[in-house]
Scaffold this motif. Structure first.
Motif, PDB file in Angstrom:
ATOM      1  N   ASN A  57     -12.138   2.925  -6.210  1.00 23.98           N
ATOM      2  CA  ASN A  57     -12.232   1.477  -6.089  1.00 23.98           C
ATOM      3  C   ASN A  57     -10.956   0.770  -6.545  1.00 23.98           C
ATOM      4  N   ILE A  58      -9.847   1.526  -6.690  1.00 26.22           N
ATOM      5  CA  ILE A  58      -8.557   0.947  -7.077  1.00 26.22           C
ATOM      6  C   ILE A  58      -7.541   1.315  -6.004  1.00 26.22           C
ATOM      7  N   VAL A  59      -6.816   0.317  -5.502  1.00 22.41           N
ATOM      8  CA  VAL A  59      -5.807   0.512  -4.462  1.00 22.41           C
ATOM      9  C   VAL A  59      -4.474  -0.026  -4.977  1.00 22.41           C
ATOM     10  N   LEU A  60      -3.398   0.733  -4.754  1.00 20.02           N
ATOM     11  CA  LEU A  60      -2.061   0.326  -5.167  1.00 20.02           C
ATOM     12  C   LEU A  60      -1.285  -0.170  -3.945  1.00 20.02           C
ATOM     13  N   VAL A  61      -0.665  -1.358  -4.076  1.00 23.55           N
ATOM     14  CA  VAL A  61       0.266  -1.879  -3.068  1.00 23.55           C
ATOM     15  C   VAL A  61       1.648  -1.857  -3.709  1.00 23.55           C
ATOM     16  N   GLU A  62       2.499  -0.961  -3.230  1.00 26.34           N
ATOM     17  CA  GLU A  62       3.778  -0.699  -3.882  1.00 26.34           C
ATOM     18  C   GLU A  62       4.917  -1.463  -3.207  1.00 26.34           C
ATOM     19  N   VAL A  63       5.777  -2.008  -4.051  1.00 25.47           N
ATOM     20  CA  VAL A  63       7.044  -2.571  -3.576  1.00 25.47           C
ATOM     21  C   VAL A  63       8.116  -1.551  -3.946  1.00 25.47           C
ATOM     22  N   ASN A  64       8.486  -0.721  -2.975  1.00 20.08           N
ATOM     23  CA  ASN A  64       9.485   0.306  -3.243  1.00 20.08           C
ATOM     24  C   ASN A  64      10.756   0.036  -2.448  1.00 20.08           C
ATOM     25  N   ASN A  65      11.636   1.008  -2.406  1.00 21.74           N
ATOM     26  CA  ASN A  65      12.928   0.803  -1.722  1.00 21.74           C
ATOM     27  C   ASN A  65      12.748   0.472  -0.245  1.00 21.74           C
ATOM     28  N   ARG A  66      11.777   1.080   0.409  1.00 26.08           N
ATOM     29  CA  ARG A  66      11.558   0.807   1.828  1.00 26.08           C
ATOM     30  C   ARG A  66      11.053  -0.604   2.036  1.00 26.08           C
ATOM     31  N   ILE A  88      -3.767  -9.644   2.001  1.00 27.17           N
ATOM     32  CA  ILE A  88      -4.678  -8.834   1.185  1.00 27.17           C
ATOM     33  C   ILE A  88      -5.977  -9.581   0.936  1.00 27.17           C
ATOM     34  N   ARG A  89      -5.892 -10.886   0.675  1.00 22.41           N
ATOM     35  CA  ARG A  89      -7.097 -11.685   0.393  1.00 22.41           C
ATOM     36  C   ARG A  89      -8.068 -11.677   1.563  1.00 22.41           C
ATOM     37  N   LYS A  90      -7.522 -11.751   2.782  1.00 23.91           N
ATOM     38  CA  LYS A  90      -8.386 -11.769   3.962  1.00 23.91           C
ATOM     39  C   LYS A  90      -9.107 -10.437   4.160  1.00 23.91           C
ATOM     40  N   ALA A  91      -8.584  -9.348   3.551  1.00 20.01           N
ATOM     41  CA  ALA A  91      -9.239  -8.041   3.673  1.00 20.01           C
ATOM     42  C   ALA A  91     -10.448  -7.916   2.757  1.00 20.01           C
ATOM     43  N   PRO A 367      -3.555   8.124   1.285  1.00 16.51           N
ATOM     44  CA  PRO A 367      -2.825   6.975   1.855  1.00 16.51           C
ATOM     45  C   PRO A 367      -3.603   5.674   1.800  1.00 16.51           C
ATOM     46  N   ALA A 368      -4.934   5.752   1.860  1.00 21.26           N
ATOM     47  CA  ALA A 368      -5.736   4.530   1.818  1.00 21.26           C
ATOM     48  C   ALA A 368      -5.693   3.869   0.453  1.00 21.26           C
ATOM     49  N   GLN A 369      -5.280   4.600  -0.587  1.00 19.67           N
ATOM     50  CA  GLN A 369      -5.199   4.028  -1.925  1.00 19.67           C
ATOM     51  C   GLN A 369      -3.772   3.758  -2.369  1.00 19.67           C
ATOM     52  N   LYS A 370      -2.799   4.018  -1.525  1.00 18.29           N
ATOM     53  CA  LYS A 370      -1.393   3.812  -1.865  1.00 18.29           C
ATOM     54  C   LYS A 370      -0.694   3.251  -0.623  1.00 18.29           C
ATOM     55  N   ILE A 371      -0.507   1.924  -0.592  1.00 14.59           N
ATOM     56  CA  ILE A 371      -0.007   1.220   0.594  1.00 14.59           C
ATOM     57  C   ILE A 371       1.319   0.559   0.250  1.00 14.59           C
ATOM     58  N   ALA A 392      -3.929   0.633   7.700  1.00 10.64           N
ATOM     59  CA  ALA A 392      -5.344   0.573   7.320  1.00 10.64           C
ATOM     60  C   ALA A 392      -5.459  -0.064   5.948  1.00 10.64           C
ATOM     61  N   LEU A 393      -5.885  -1.318   5.922  1.00 12.88           N
ATOM     62  CA  LEU A 393      -6.001  -2.055   4.667  1.00 12.88           C
ATOM     63  C   LEU A 393      -7.477  -2.089   4.256  1.00 12.88           C
ATOM     64  N   ASP A 394      -7.949  -0.949   3.734  1.00 16.11           N
ATOM     65  CA  ASP A 394      -9.349  -0.811   3.326  1.00 16.11           C
ATOM     66  C   ASP A 394      -9.472  -1.140   1.845  1.00 16.11           C
ATOM     67  N   VAL A 395      -9.602  -2.433   1.545  1.00 12.25           N
ATOM     68  CA  VAL A 395      -9.645  -2.870   0.148  1.00 12.25           C
ATOM     69  C   VAL A 395     -10.888  -3.701  -0.144  1.00 12.25           C
ATOM     70  N   LYS A 396     -11.857  -3.687   0.723  1.00  9.67           N
ATOM     71  CA  LYS A 396     -13.027  -4.525   0.520  1.00  9.67           C
ATOM     72  C   LYS A 396     -13.773  -4.113  -0.747  1.00  9.67           C
ATOM     73  N   GLN A 397     -14.028  -5.127  -1.600  1.00 11.62           N
ATOM     74  CA  GLN A 397     -14.727  -4.944  -2.874  1.00 11.62           C
ATOM     75  C   GLN A 397     -14.029  -3.927  -3.771  1.00 11.62           C
ATOM     76  N   LYS A 398     -12.718  -3.887  -3.684  1.00 15.79           N
ATOM     77  CA  LYS A 398     -11.918  -3.012  -4.540  1.00 15.79           C
ATOM     78  C   LYS A 398     -10.909  -3.837  -5.324  1.00 15.79           C
ATOM     79  N   THR A 399     -10.364  -3.214  -6.354  1.00 15.59           N
ATOM     80  CA  THR A 399      -9.323  -3.853  -7.150  1.00 15.59           C
ATOM     81  C   THR A 399      -7.965  -3.416  -6.618  1.00 15.59           C
ATOM     82  N   VAL A 400      -7.111  -4.422  -6.271  1.00 13.66           N
ATOM     83  CA  VAL A 400      -5.799  -4.141  -5.694  1.00 13.66           C
ATOM     84  C   VAL A 400      -4.736  -4.483  -6.732  1.00 13.66           C
TER      85      VAL A 400
END
Length: 821
Positions: A57-66, A88-91, A367-371, A392-400
């Motif tokens: 129920n935890i998803v990471l959205v990373e700001v990396n070099n890419r 993200i909010r709309k998801a 991959p679904a937990q690391k975007i 695939a932004l599967d974050v419904k009812q999860k903590t991002v």
């Protein structure tokens, strides 16, 4: 022979284990802290290969070099940040926690440049009004081609002007970000704090700013006096602003044991965007502090500022996911005790830090937990082979959790793993521990478990050392330590419990060394005493048992069911004379005594006594044996065999023929130390010893070598191994009951006596007891024709012949009075 319990391995282990356990309970293992931390790191390093499952129920959205390469800059424009949050909010996530900084100024240079370009464009290409259009028509009315070109150019100018106006009319980036924050009620904004004034960079101050008025006043005053500004004036650089801090706090904790103040880390200043922060409902600090060893193992959950306590980003996200239900904090006199998450209690350090229960290096996260944040903006999956694949932004009812993961931009921390973790991954680990309620536990309960393990293993080691010597005990120690580590790695540690195993292992090693040292000092003395007085009385196997269990010899009397073998050779001692010489006589004695003692010891008997013409052995002592009767009979047969060889040496000396009489009886025998404090006398006493002496006398009367009692005969006949025959009924006193005596002929199948001879004797005995003396004499004579040297048959034949001529009285019951006729 008695050894004090305190000097035995188990006694030493008991005392040392209790002392070491008491030292552990009172905090005596602090000197091993660094080594225990290293062992903890080794346990976590094992998860680099087999990670612990991360909460789904935890998803990471990373700001990396890419992701940075996507915008060609960092920090991103606030408009891009707002667009990412909106996507993200709309998801439909439950919580969005921002770990990225929002302290930079929005990029308004493009807008200013477009404004300037539009002004210059309007000045160079002013819009044509109605009069201008009429004038242009008149000018090109004779040249249709130039008129067409002119109006097409004007049309392009107006389209470009329209585009420029649209750009100028775009919403300001900070307004866009503010709108998104307002739309997202479950948004957690991260902020930073500083511990002291020296740590605060002036250009980032929000709640602390320069006091320019004070600085200018100091300059004027210094110019007036023609002196330099005072040091006090230069130090007074910042002051508290008048507006309040608008951040989410978690109130006061529950105080126990007389505690009155929250012991959380004190913050000197906060850093947050003053425009965005008040719009968010939740806030959490992003600070992660390294330990002195530069290896991160725990994170703070609270920080205090002006009597208010603020949560970390992970704790704030946990609270936001539960609609602002703030968990209870327990504070004692020494500091923080625990954080109550429902029915689960998370132990904390005194300053409110939580030990991290690491999951791994996040490399194997699905991959679904690391975007990637860039993929969220574009909607495309940059990791897919097809560039048009939707993310695939599967974050419904999860903590991002949104944050930096690039080592070039984010802060990284050294952990027990080889790969450093970013601050985003640290916050994700802390949040996962809170969500699963499985933080690393190091509380009073673990101390009780450690003490219990130490006591159990210490006593178990002491029990094993009672049976094992130095080398065997060392292997037992290694096995116990290996078993302890195995149970901890695969059963205890996966439950989030951190035990200080090093102290337990060292304690077991100390117990092992001390028990063996004391045994070497006190036990060797006992061993020497046993060797000097007891080694020749037991077989090698039983002697080694006695060495390992010397307490069996210290018993002051123990009744045991045993068998006794006693024998004598007469005349033997009286046949020796001075003419043979001392050495010659002793050599002749040894040729009898040595085989006899060897026969008794070989059959695991206790040599209770031996002299020149007699011996006695006890079977079933000092250790219990179920087959003691068979061992005693086997020893008696071996003594008889050795006697036949001895007679050859005896006849060479031309000495009178001696007769060997052996008796075997069984029953309760008293075994133990019959001596005193100065003298050790281990011996046996009881009815079987007296009966065996009586049976020896009867053996000489019946001219047979081995007599056994009725109890022994009955047991031997049940097992069927030995060949036994009943000889007679004997009475020693007139008022005593008659008893049966039996002769041991040999092992069944190995004896040279034919079975018919046994039957003839028994038939003759039956006729004898039935007062049919002539028939009895006939049977005994037939037996003597087969076995001329059968002593009992000769004796019974003489009695039968006597009773033929002189019949006994009518009161005669068939028993023979010992010593009669």
């Amino acid at each position: 022979m008695k050894q004090s319990f305190l000097f035995k391995p188990f006694g030493v282990s008991l005392i040392l284990t209790l002392l070491l356990a008491a030292g552990m309970f009172l905090g005596g293992a602090d000197f091993l802290r660094e080594m225990e931390l290293q062992q903890l790191d080794d346990r976590f390093a094992f998860r680099e290969m087999t990670p612990k499952p991360f909460p789904k129920n935890i998803v990471l959205v990373e700001v990396n070099n890419r992701s940075v390469h996507f915008e060609k800059r960092w920090p991103w424009d606030w408009g891009k940040v707002a667009s990412m949050i909106e996507t993200i909010r709309k998801a439909g996530p439950k919580v969005i926690a921002l770990e990225i900084p929002l302290l930079h100024r929005p990029d308004v240079r493009k807008i200013r440049k477009v404004n300037k370009l539009l002004a210059s464009y309007n000045e160079q290409y002013p819009a044509l009004d109605k009069a201008g259009l009429e004038k242009a028509k008149k000018r090109f009315r004779y040249n249709r081609k130039k008129a067409k070109e002119f109006f097409e150019q004007q049309k392009k100018i107006e389209e470009l002007r329209k585009q420029l106006k649209e750009v100028v009319g775009t919403k300001h980036p900070i307004e866009a970000l503010m709108d998104v924050v307002k739309k997202t009620p479950q948004l957690v904004l991260g902020f930073r704090y500083y511990k002291s004034q020296a740590d605060v960079p002036g250009h980032e101050l929000i709640y602390i700013k320069k006091k320019n008025g004070k600085k200018k006043a100091d300059k004027k005053k210094a110019a007036k006096k023609k002196t330099a500004p005072t040091a006090t004036a230069s130090k007074t650089k910042y002051y508290r602003p008048k507006f309040p801090i608008q951040l989410f706090d978690i109130g006061q904790p529950s105080f126990l044991l007389g505690a009155t103040e929250d012991p959380a880390q004190e913050a000197y200043a906060f850093v947050e965007n003053p425009f965005i922060a008040p719009l968010a409902k939740y806030h959490g600090f992003q600070n992660v502090v390294n330990e002195p060893s530069q290896i991160l193992r725990k994170v703070p959950l609270f920080v205090k500022h002006e009597k208010k306590v603020y949560p970390s980003l992970a704790l704030a996200a946990y609270i936001a996911a539960r609609d602002k239900r703030i968990p209870k904090r327990i504070v004692g006199a020494g500091g923080y005790i625990s954080l109550e998450l429902g029915s689960t209690s998370i132990p904390l350090t005194q300053k409110g830090e939580m030990w991290l229960n690491f999951y791994g290096t996040f490399n194997r996260l699905p991959p679904a937990q690391k975007i990637l944040a860039g993929d969220v903006l574009t909607g495309k999956n940059s990791n897919a082979e097809d560039i048009n694949t939707q993310v695939a932004l599967d974050v419904k009812q999860k903590t991002v959790l949104v944050g930096l993961s690039s080592s070039r931009m984010a802060r990284t921390f050294q952990t027990p793993f080889r790969k450093a973790l970013s601050s985003l991954e640290i916050h994700a680990t802390a949040l996962g521990n809170l969500e699963e309620r499985e933080a690393l536990r190091r509380d009073s309960m673990t101390k009780y478990i450690e003490v219990g393990l130490l006591v159990i293993l210490g006593l178990l080691l002491g029990g094993l050392l009672m049976k094992l010597r130095f080398v065997g005990g060392f292997f037992a120690l290694v096995i116990l330590i290996a078993l302890l580590n195995f149970v901890d790695r695969y059963y205890i540690f996966p439950q989030g419990m951190w035990l200080h195993l090093l102290y337990i292992q060292l304690s077991l090693f100390v117990v092992y060394l001390m028990a063996n040292m004391i045994r070497a000092v006190t036990g060797d003395k006992v061993v020497r005493l046993i060797e000097g007085r007891f080694k020749e009385k037991l077989s090698e196997e039983d002697f080694q048992k006695v060495i390992s269990q010397p307490e069996v010899l210290a018993q002051k009397g123990a009744w045991k069911h045993a068998s006794v073998v006693s024998g004598s050779a007469m005349p033997f001692g009286s046949a020796l004379n001075e003419e043979m010489g001392g050495p010659g006589a002793l050599r002749l004695v040894s040729q009898f005594a040595a085989p006899v003692s060897e026969a008794i010891l070989r059959n695991k008997g206790l040599l209770n006594g031996i002299s020149a013409d007699s011996f006695q052995g006890v079977f079933g002592a000092p250790f219990k044996r179920d087959d003691h009767m068979e061992l005693a009979c086997q020893a008696a047969l071996q003594v008889r065999f050795a006697w036949e060889g001895f007679l050859g040496h005896w006849h060479q000396e031309e000495l009178p023929d001696p007769g060997l009489a052996i008796a075997v009886d069984s029953g309760p025998v008293l075994i133990g130390d019959a001596g005193n404090e100065k003298r050790f006398i281990y011996t046996a006493a009881g009815a079987p010893l007296e009966h065996s002496e009586m049976l020896q006398t009867l053996g000489r009367q019946y001219q047979c070598q081995i007599l056994v009692s009725a109890a022994v005969s009955e047991a031997l006949r049940e097992r069927g191994r030995f060949l036994v025959r009943e000889l007679d009924w004997v009475r020693f006193q007139d008022n005593q009951a008659a008893m049966s005596i039996f002769e041991l002929l040999g092992e069944r199948g190995a004896s040279q006596i034919p079975a018919e001879a046994v039957e003839w004797y028994e038939q003759g005995l039956a006729h004898y007891r039935g007062r049919r003396f002539q028939e009895a004499a006939n049977h005994f004579q037939e037996l003597l024709r087969v076995r001329p040297n059968d002593g009992p048959a000769q004796v019974m034949l003489q009695r039968a012949q006597h009773y033929i001529h002189y019949p006994p009285s009518f009161q005669w019951d068939g028993a023979w009075k010992a010593g009669g006729m």
